[in-house]
Scaffold this active site. Structure first.
Site, PDB file in Angstrom:
ATOM      1  N   LYS A   1       0.846  -0.946  -0.110  1.00  0.00           N
ATOM      2  CA  LYS A   1      -0.165  -0.262   0.185  1.00  0.00           C
ATOM      3  C   LYS A   1       1.157   1.313  -0.065  1.00  0.00           C
ATOM      4  O   LYS A   1       1.997   1.537   0.344  1.00  0.00           O
ATOM      5  CB  LYS A   1      -0.971   0.296   1.419  1.00  0.00           C
ATOM      6  CG  LYS A   1      -0.021   0.294   2.603  1.00  0.00           C
ATOM      7  CD  LYS A   1      -1.341  -0.222   4.041  1.00  0.00           C
ATOM      8  CE  LYS A   1       0.327  -0.159   4.549  1.00  0.00           C
ATOM      9  NZ  LYS A   1      -0.881  -0.417   5.914  1.00  0.00           N
TER      10      LYS A   1
ATOM     11  N   ARG B   1     -10.520  -0.171  15.605  1.00  0.00           N
ATOM     12  CA  ARG B   1     -10.467   0.421  13.586  1.00  0.00           C
ATOM     13  C   ARG B   1     -12.160  -0.724  13.105  1.00  0.00           C
ATOM     14  O   ARG B   1     -12.943  -1.219  13.758  1.00  0.00           O
ATOM     15  CB  ARG B   1      -9.077   0.200  13.554  1.00  0.00           C
ATOM     16  CG  ARG B   1      -8.231   1.503  11.993  1.00  0.00           C
ATOM     17  CD  ARG B   1      -7.716   1.100  12.196  1.00  0.00           C
ATOM     18  NE  ARG B   1      -6.792   0.366  11.354  1.00  0.00           N
ATOM     19  CZ  ARG B   1      -5.887   0.499  10.628  1.00  0.00           C
ATOM     20  NH1 ARG B   1      -4.636   1.201  10.906  1.00  0.00           N
ATOM     21  NH2 ARG B   1      -5.541  -1.108   9.763  1.00  0.00           N
TER      22      ARG B   1
ATOM     23  N   HIS C   1      -6.052  -7.217  12.996  1.00  0.00           N
ATOM     24  CA  HIS C   1      -5.218  -6.729  13.264  1.00  0.00           C
ATOM     25  C   HIS C   1      -4.184  -5.970  14.496  1.00  0.00           C
ATOM     26  O   HIS C   1      -5.116  -5.465  15.106  1.00  0.00           O
ATOM     27  CB  HIS C   1      -4.905  -5.111  12.155  1.00  0.00           C
ATOM     28  CG  HIS C   1      -3.396  -4.097  11.732  1.00  0.00           C
ATOM     29  ND1 HIS C   1      -2.493  -4.822  11.594  1.00  0.00           N
ATOM     30  CD2 HIS C   1      -3.342  -2.916  12.019  1.00  0.00           C
ATOM     31  CE1 HIS C   1      -1.378  -3.799  11.233  1.00  0.00           C
ATOM     32  NE2 HIS C   1      -2.193  -2.746  11.827  1.00  0.00           N
TER      33      HIS C   1
ATOM     34  N   ARG D   1       1.427 -11.055   7.668  1.00  0.00           N
ATOM     35  CA  ARG D   1       0.459  -9.551   6.766  1.00  0.00           C
ATOM     36  C   ARG D   1       2.482  -8.517   6.316  1.00  0.00           C
ATOM     37  O   ARG D   1       2.523  -7.533   8.129  1.00  0.00           O
ATOM     38  CB  ARG D   1      -0.201  -8.781   6.490  1.00  0.00           C
ATOM     39  CG  ARG D   1      -1.708  -9.190   6.336  1.00  0.00           C
ATOM     40  CD  ARG D   1      -2.531  -8.815   6.575  1.00  0.00           C
ATOM     41  NE  ARG D   1      -2.531  -8.206   7.845  1.00  0.00           N
ATOM     42  CZ  ARG D   1      -3.400  -8.733   9.146  1.00  0.00           C
ATOM     43  NH1 ARG D   1      -3.604  -9.525   8.675  1.00  0.00           N
ATOM     44  NH2 ARG D   1      -2.951  -8.004   9.836  1.00  0.00           N
TER      45      ARG D   1
ATOM     46  N   TYR E   1      13.891  31.338   3.490  1.00  0.00           N
ATOM     47  CA  TYR E   1      12.531  32.455   3.515  1.00  0.00           C
ATOM     48  C   TYR E   1      12.792  32.831   5.057  1.00  0.00           C
ATOM     49  O   TYR E   1      13.364  31.796   5.969  1.00  0.00           O
ATOM     50  CB  TYR E   1      11.012  31.937   3.384  1.00  0.00           C
ATOM     51  CG  TYR E   1      10.978  31.383   1.645  1.00  0.00           C
ATOM     52  CD1 TYR E   1      11.083  32.333   1.465  1.00  0.00           C
ATOM     53  CD2 TYR E   1      11.102  29.865   1.614  1.00  0.00           C
ATOM     54  CE1 TYR E   1      11.057  31.915  -0.317  1.00  0.00           C
ATOM     55  CE2 TYR E   1      10.768  30.071   0.338  1.00  0.00           C
ATOM     56  CZ  TYR E   1      11.254  30.937  -0.343  1.00  0.00           C
ATOM     57  OH  TYR E   1      10.500  30.620  -1.863  1.00  0.00           O
TER      58      TYR E   1
ATOM     59  N   CYS F   1      13.160  25.020   1.563  1.00  0.00           N
ATOM     60  CA  CYS F   1      12.417  25.626   0.960  1.00  0.00           C
ATOM     61  C   CYS F   1      11.434  24.566   0.382  1.00  0.00           C
ATOM     62  O   CYS F   1      12.048  23.119   0.230  1.00  0.00           O
ATOM     63  CB  CYS F   1      12.966  26.042   0.035  1.00  0.00           C
ATOM     64  SG  CYS F   1      13.994  27.623   0.267  1.00  0.00           S
TER      65      CYS F   1
ATOM     66  N   ASP G   1      11.803  23.347  -2.633  1.00  0.00           N
ATOM     67  CA  ASP G   1      12.230  22.331  -4.317  1.00  0.00           C
ATOM     68  C   ASP G   1      13.515  22.538  -4.024  1.00  0.00           C
ATOM     69  O   ASP G   1      14.508  22.216  -4.476  1.00  0.00           O
ATOM     70  CB  ASP G   1      11.645  22.614  -5.073  1.00  0.00           C
ATOM     71  CG  ASP G   1      10.867  23.347  -5.242  1.00  0.00           C
ATOM     72  OD1 ASP G   1       9.954  22.759  -5.596  1.00  0.00           O
ATOM     73  OD2 ASP G   1      10.730  24.699  -5.677  1.00  0.00           O
TER      74      ASP G   1
HETATM   75  C1  LIG Z   1      -0.156  -1.369   6.614  1.00  0.00           C
HETATM   76  C2  LIG Z   1      -0.514  -3.229   7.575  1.00  0.00           C
HETATM   77  C3  LIG Z   1       0.240  -4.099   7.927  1.00  0.00           C
HETATM   78  C4  LIG Z   1       1.726  -3.950   7.737  1.00  0.00           C
HETATM   79  O1  LIG Z   1       2.047  -3.493   8.975  1.00  0.00           O
HETATM   80  P1  LIG Z   1       3.911  -3.015   8.672  1.00  0.00           P
HETATM   81  O2  LIG Z   1       3.875  -2.732  10.295  1.00  0.00           O
HETATM   82  O3  LIG Z   1       4.565  -2.368   7.926  1.00  0.00           O
HETATM   83  O4  LIG Z   1       4.516  -4.824   8.698  1.00  0.00           O
HETATM   84  C5  LIG Z   1      -0.405  -5.169   7.638  1.00  0.00           C
HETATM   85  N1  LIG Z   1      -1.656  -5.175   8.107  1.00  0.00           N
HETATM   86  C6  LIG Z   1      -2.255  -4.000   8.055  1.00  0.00           C
HETATM   87  C7  LIG Z   1      -4.037  -4.390   7.969  1.00  0.00           C
HETATM   88  C8  LIG Z   1      -2.058  -3.206   7.446  1.00  0.00           C
HETATM   89  O5  LIG Z   1      -2.894  -2.036   7.605  1.00  0.00           O
END
Ligand SMILES: *Cc1c(COP(=O)(O)O)cnc(C)c1O
Length: 371
Positions: free
Chosen positions: A37, A135, A164, A220, A265, A310, A312
């Site tokens: 992602k 969540r 998660h 994951r 700046y 800045c 750029d």
């Molecule tokens: C982003 C995400 C992950 C990955 O987490 P890491 O800490 O980068 O390994 C896994 N599961 C879900 C649901 C996430 O949103």
């Protein structure tokens, strides 16, 4: 690799991503779902996913449906899961493209089922349980009822159940054991009810590394496959992982300013003495945070940036790097000679985490891939 004519760029070592995925597979003993992602945490959505596929990742996952469709357009064929919210309008396209959607709400799931049926395809879904994050996901005690309701919807196939963890990146805290227990309870109840899906997945990188009982059928992993630490100090990567990304820019001009001269700046810095200043072709629109007190590496040493950033450009002090000349490389993330500056270092300086540093690398910065 020709970077001579670039102002600022990222060098991304796809071999490092592949090796990190192999490390994760070996370390955990289960297949890896590569988290790509947010443009592959800044490393490039398609390139990171392709490296993952080459390394034998079982799945890729993304946050949004458009990320998944881009991967299919690029020709990737591994299974893809969308972790976040998807409007039912996308369900037919998801089903046709072998993209899995996350389900946690019966109304939305009904919408998916209707759209999938109308398209003549079955949509695979991954059912999300909230093990304590607050969540997305159904509460553990609702999981069996939810799975039953999903099963009654023609057009959907429940391929997986997942959760998660909220605090896995701080293994000393006691809550993760409770979260794992809550989710394990869900998996057992599904099993008893004859509803356990083929795949159970739960662990992000930190949980995969630090909580063996959270590994289930697949982990994951995002941050670790890019060679970045889940949490500095609390959940470091084991030896063998290595960062895939470096960030560089070139010196556009060098000038010597007298003592007491303002820089940038609003003159957020004044020279304390005569100072050799390099103007560097990278700024906050590339992903450097707009603050005073940043650092880079030039001439093989760590040098302070002067003034605010800045859009750029930015200015660095070259008093300690007398040999640096126009056109030389300055390192924002990575190594130059003996000196390195990591995404973790930048995160600490910027009051944030390495995830935010790499996800904040702007789309306009060219990605140069080393394969
Ligand atoms: C982003 C995400 C992950 C990955 O987490 P890491 O800490 O980068 O390994 C896994 N599961 C879900 C649901 C996430 O949103």
């Amino acid at each position: 690799m020709n970077t001579e004519n670039l102002s600022t760029w990222l060098e991304i070592d796809l071999g490092a991503i592949r090796d990190n995925i192999h490390q994760m597979q070996t370390y955990t003993g289960v297949p890896v779902m590569a988290v790509v992602k947010a443009n592959g945490y800044g490393h490039g959505l398609v390139e990171a996913a392709r490296a993952a596929e080459q390394a034998g990742a079982a799945f890729a996952c993304v946050a949004r449906i458009d990320e998944a469709l881009k991967l299919r357009e690029a020709g990737l064929s591994l299974p893809i899961l969308v972790l976040g919210y998807t409007h039912p309008d996308w369900a037919a396209q998801a089903a046709q493209n072998n993209i899995r959607l996350t389900v946690y709400d019966l109304e939305i799931a009904r919408g998916y089922a209707t759209q999938a049926r109308a398209s003549g395809h079955t949509l695979k879904v991954h059912m999300k349980v909230d093990s304590g994050m607050g969540r997305l996901g159904v509460f553990p005690e609702q999981a069996v009822e939810f799975a039953n309701a999903l099963r009654a919807l023609p057009g959907l196939e429940i391929e997986a159940v997942f959760t998660h963890f909220a605090i896995a990146d701080d293994p000393a805290r006691p809550e993760t054991a409770q979260h794992i227990a809550a989710f394990t309870g869900v998996v057992e109840s599904l099993q008893v009810a004859g509803l356990r899906p083929k795949i159970v997945h739960a662990a992000n990188s930190a949980a995969a590394l630090y909580f063996p009982s959270a590994r289930f059928d697949m982990v994951r992993s995002g941050i670790a496959i890019y060679g970045l630490h889940p949490a500095v100090g609390d959940a470091p990567l084991p030896a063998g992982f290595r960062p895939a990304l470096s960030w560089k820019a070139r010196v556009a001009m060098i000038k010597t300013l007298p003592a007491g001269h303002g820089i940038g700046y609003n003159y957020r810095y004044y020279t304390q003495q005569e100072e050799r200043i390099g103007v560097v072709a990278v700024g906050y629109a590339d992903g450097i945070r707009r603050r005073v007190g940043n650092f880079a590496v030039a001439g093989g040493v760590r040098v302070p940036m002067r003034g605010g950033m800045c859009m750029d450009q930015c200015m660095i002090s070259l008093n300690d790097a007398p040999n640096v000349k126009v056109g030389d490389e300055v390192v924002l993330i990575g190594r130059q000679g003996e000196t390195s500056i990591t995404a973790e270092d930048q995160g600490a300086l910027w009051g944030t985490i390495n995830y935010d540093v790499v996800c904040g690398l702007a789309a306009r910065v060219p990605r140069i891939y080393i394969d």
